[in-house]
Enzyme design. Structure first.
Site, PDB file in Angstrom:
ATOM      1  N   THR A 158      26.506 -10.063  12.744  1.00  0.00           N
ATOM      2  CA  THR A 158      27.271 -11.211  13.245  1.00  0.00           C
ATOM      3  C   THR A 158      26.416 -12.464  13.251  1.00  0.00           C
ATOM      4  O   THR A 158      26.895 -13.555  12.894  1.00  0.00           O
ATOM      5  CB  THR A 158      27.808 -10.907  14.648  1.00  0.00           C
TER       6      THR A 158
ATOM      7  N   GLY B 247      22.735  -3.431  14.165  1.00  0.00           N
ATOM      8  CA  GLY B 247      23.915  -3.353  13.320  1.00  0.00           C
ATOM      9  C   GLY B 247      24.822  -4.554  13.475  1.00  0.00           C
ATOM     10  O   GLY B 247      24.643  -5.590  12.817  1.00  0.00           O
ATOM     11  N   CYS B 248      25.794  -4.426  14.369  1.00  0.00           N
ATOM     12  CA  CYS B 248      26.835  -5.440  14.461  1.00  0.00           C
ATOM     13  C   CYS B 248      26.343  -6.764  15.036  1.00  0.00           C
ATOM     14  O   CYS B 248      26.842  -7.822  14.651  1.00  0.00           O
ATOM     15  CB  CYS B 248      28.007  -4.898  15.282  1.00  0.00           C
ATOM     16  N   VAL B 249      25.373  -6.727  15.932  1.00  0.00           N
ATOM     17  CA  VAL B 249      24.827  -7.981  16.464  1.00  0.00           C
ATOM     18  C   VAL B 249      24.082  -8.728  15.365  1.00  0.00           C
ATOM     19  O   VAL B 249      24.296  -9.927  15.144  1.00  0.00           O
ATOM     20  CB  VAL B 249      23.912  -7.706  17.675  1.00  0.00           C
TER      21      VAL B 249
END
Length: 233
Positions: free
Chosen positions: A169, A164-166
């Protein structure tokens, strides 16, 4: 294309897919630039406590994040930026479609334990903490300005969740013209299969996935850069 050919084309294992990618020019290496920052993504209670709705045991990830922090903190020319996700208790800053798709966000109330960083990270006063409204640490935050002010060209991305966020990013990093490095043992996910698939895609499309040992070794060999700017929280 026959049905059998379609099934084969859509059913490649990672080894075969990597070979196809390499033949097509995918999975190149971005390498390291000259000025590095460490981005610690969402290592807070909602993600790291197994009692939470989307929590998981990330003790191993935390140990590796701490190792990288220990190395980086011996220098004054590598900024550290932490992120979390937090919203007002009225949900006035949380769009309704996001609440429908990911209702756990309704529990991430600003100031609660769920959104506070793990104490073991020992965040220092000069290390920035960003509340990001979406998966990417770059979306609608001042992270691009923080990095630009210190002329950062390479971000080391650690934390959670890999899928998700990794991943998001890292995608934003390359969209901003930055090199991204992901130490494999310093990112984690509640799903082992999602973690492995995301690492594969991150390495093929957005960043270089390396071992923690490789990243630590490179940082220790980096020449110190004059003119470092302190990042205020």
């Amino acid at each position: 294309m026959t049905a059998a050919q379609t099934q084969q084309a859509h059913g490649l294992g990672n080894r075969d897919l990597l070979d196809q990618y390499l033949a097509a020019g995918f999975a190149g290496r971005v390498g390291w630039g000259e000025r590095v920052a460490l981005l610690v993504i969402d290592m807070a209670g909602a993600w790291t406590s197994q009692d939470e709705m989307i929590g998981a045991n990330l003790d191993g990830v935390l140990r590796n994040v701490r190792r990288l922090l220990d190395v980086v903190r011996t220098r004054d020319d590598i900024p550290v930026v932490f992120t979390t996700m937090a919203y007002d208790e009225t949900y006035s800053d949380l769009p309704f479609p996001s609440r429908l798709k990911t209702p756990h966000l309704e529990r991430m109330i600003r100031g609660s334990e769920r959104v506070r960083l793990v104490p073991g990270l020992d965040r220092r006063p000069h290390e920035a903490l960003i509340e990001k409204p979406r998966a990417s640490a770059f979306f609608n935050t001042n992270l691009p300005s923080i990095l630009a002010a210190q002329r950062v060209d390479t971000v080391v991305v650690v934390g959670c969740s890999t899928s998700g966020c990794v991943r998001s990013t890292c995608e934003s990093a390359i969209d901003h013209g930055l090199r991204a490095i992901v130490p494999a043992e310093a990112v984690g996910d509640r799903s082992a299969s999602a973690h492995e698939a995301a690492l594969f895609d991150i390495n093929a499309r957005y960043a270089d996935v390396l071992s923690v040992e490789e990243v630590v070794g490179h940082i220790e060999r980096l020449p110190r850069t004059a003119g470092a700017v302190t990042t205020d929280a």
